[in-house]
Design an enzyme around this catalytic site. Structure first.
Site, PDB file in Angstrom:
ATOM      1  N   THR A  62      11.983 -96.551  11.593  1.00 10.58           N
ATOM      2  CA  THR A  62      13.272 -96.778  12.230  1.00 10.58           C
ATOM      3  C   THR A  62      13.306 -96.151  13.619  1.00 10.58           C
ATOM      4  OG1 THR A  62      15.650 -96.657  11.873  1.00 10.58           O
ATOM      5  CG2 THR A  62      14.379 -94.818  11.005  1.00 10.58           C
ATOM      6  N   LYS A  66      10.519 -98.435  16.304  1.00  7.79           N
ATOM      7  CA  LYS A  66      10.384 -99.816  15.811  1.00  7.79           C
ATOM      8  C   LYS A  66       9.494-100.706  16.697  1.00  7.79           C
ATOM      9  CE  LYS A  66      14.613-100.512  13.177  1.00  7.79           C
ATOM     10  NZ  LYS A  66      15.726-101.446  13.058  1.00  7.79           N
TER      11      LYS A  66
END
Ligand code: NAP
Length: 280
Positions: A62, A66
């Site tokens: 995350t 990413k």
């Protein structure tokens, strides 16, 4: 059989819901797996990432990694290529394949709520969530409008151009959110307006909302925003964003071990995940 190892990697990563959701999904599928949380600061990413990967069967990745992870992978799924973003990686005996599960999570949430992504679809906002939702609506052949504040018109037009370049025949235009009118098949809120703690706010007026047959709100805290409550009171079909958060996790398990789930278990997980979120 050996216990499988998974984790979510990000920075900062203190408030993540991923362990709660993924542990439940492993348990439901009868998969013996551990799921941890790994905080990697951007400056340590390349070194720590390689060390970490060798110990994991798969992971979620995350903010802020990413995009950064992409050149380190062996293979990219077609949607990860389209969006230039990865949130799920499967380590297949040392070969790492990257996926982005937000688009399919969005589609699954709509499918189970019986919300069509066709005819006139209006997406409120043009940030990260709106980008995914707008691409998926265009790929689905919707007559798409990005409804934004005047100050973000240029940003919305850039997104519309990007969609037209990537999706052949895409029908997409930008409109001023305050001037939104007429019947709307599906309204999607991809702004944070109505999110906790400002739960008495809504992104459009009551009279604009009355024209919406279906409403999806990306916000998952609260479980039902004021927009969703009012849409339901109007008799519209409406669904909140927790289903998208959970379905995008379900899609990750499909990539990791092919697990399938009973929709009632997923509905219960949405409610339990919200309780967990409130306790955090
Ligand atoms: P973001 O990148 O910051 O984008 C927010 C968008 O909302 C921007 O276009 C912003 O426009 C617009 N906006 C903000 N305040 C507004 C207002 N008062 N009126 C009209 N437009 C306004 O945020 P994001 O990452 O896309 O997230 C948006 C929401 O989706 C958040 O609530 C997030 O929690 C949720 N989300 C849910 C999921 C899920 O799985 N359910 C996944 C991702 C995101 P300006 O440029 O004018 O500020």
């Amino acid at each position: 059989m050996k216990t499988k190892r998974y984790a979510v990697i990000g920075h900062p990563i203190g408030h993540t819901m991923s362990p709660f959701i993924h542990k439940r999904l492993f348990r439901l599928a009868g998969v013996d797996a551990e799921y941890g949380v790994i905080d990697i600061a951007p400056e340590n990413f390349d070194y720590e990432y390689k060390e970490t990967l060798s110990r994991l069967d798969g992971y979620n990745i995350t903010i802020p990694h990413k995009q950064r992870v992409i050149p380190l992978l062996d293979e990219l799924d077609s949607k990860a290529k389209l969006y230039g973003s990865v949130n799920t990686v499967y380590n297949n005996n040392g070969k790492a394949k990257g996926y982005t599960t937000d688009p399919d999570g969005f589609l699954k949430a709509l499918e189970y709520a019986r919300i069509p992504l066709a005819d006139r679809v209006v997406i409120l906002g043009c940030g990260g969530a709106a980008r995914t939702m707008a691409f998926e609506a265009a790929l689905n052949g919707a007559i798409l409008e990005l409804a934004v504040r005047e100050r973000s018109f240029k940003k919305a037009e850039k997104l519309a151009d990007e969609i037209k370049a990537a999706v052949s025949g895409a029908d997409v235009k930008c409109v001023d959110i305050t001037k939104l009118s007429g019947d709307i098949k599906t309204l999607v809120n991809a702004t944070p307006v109505g999110m906790s703690p400002y739960t008495d706010a809504q992104p459009i007026t009551d009279s604009q909302l009355k024209n919406c047959e279906n409403v999806f709100d990306a916000i998952y805290n609260p479980l039902e925003t004021m927009l969703i409550k009012k849409a339901k009171a109007n008799g519209s079909n409406a669904e909140g964003g927790m289903s998208m958060l959970v379905w995008q996790a379900v899609v990750a398990h499909k990539h990791w071990d092919g697990s399938d789930y009973d929709v009632r278990d997923i509905e219960k997980l949405c409610v339990d995940a919200y309780e967990e979120l409130k306790n955090k």
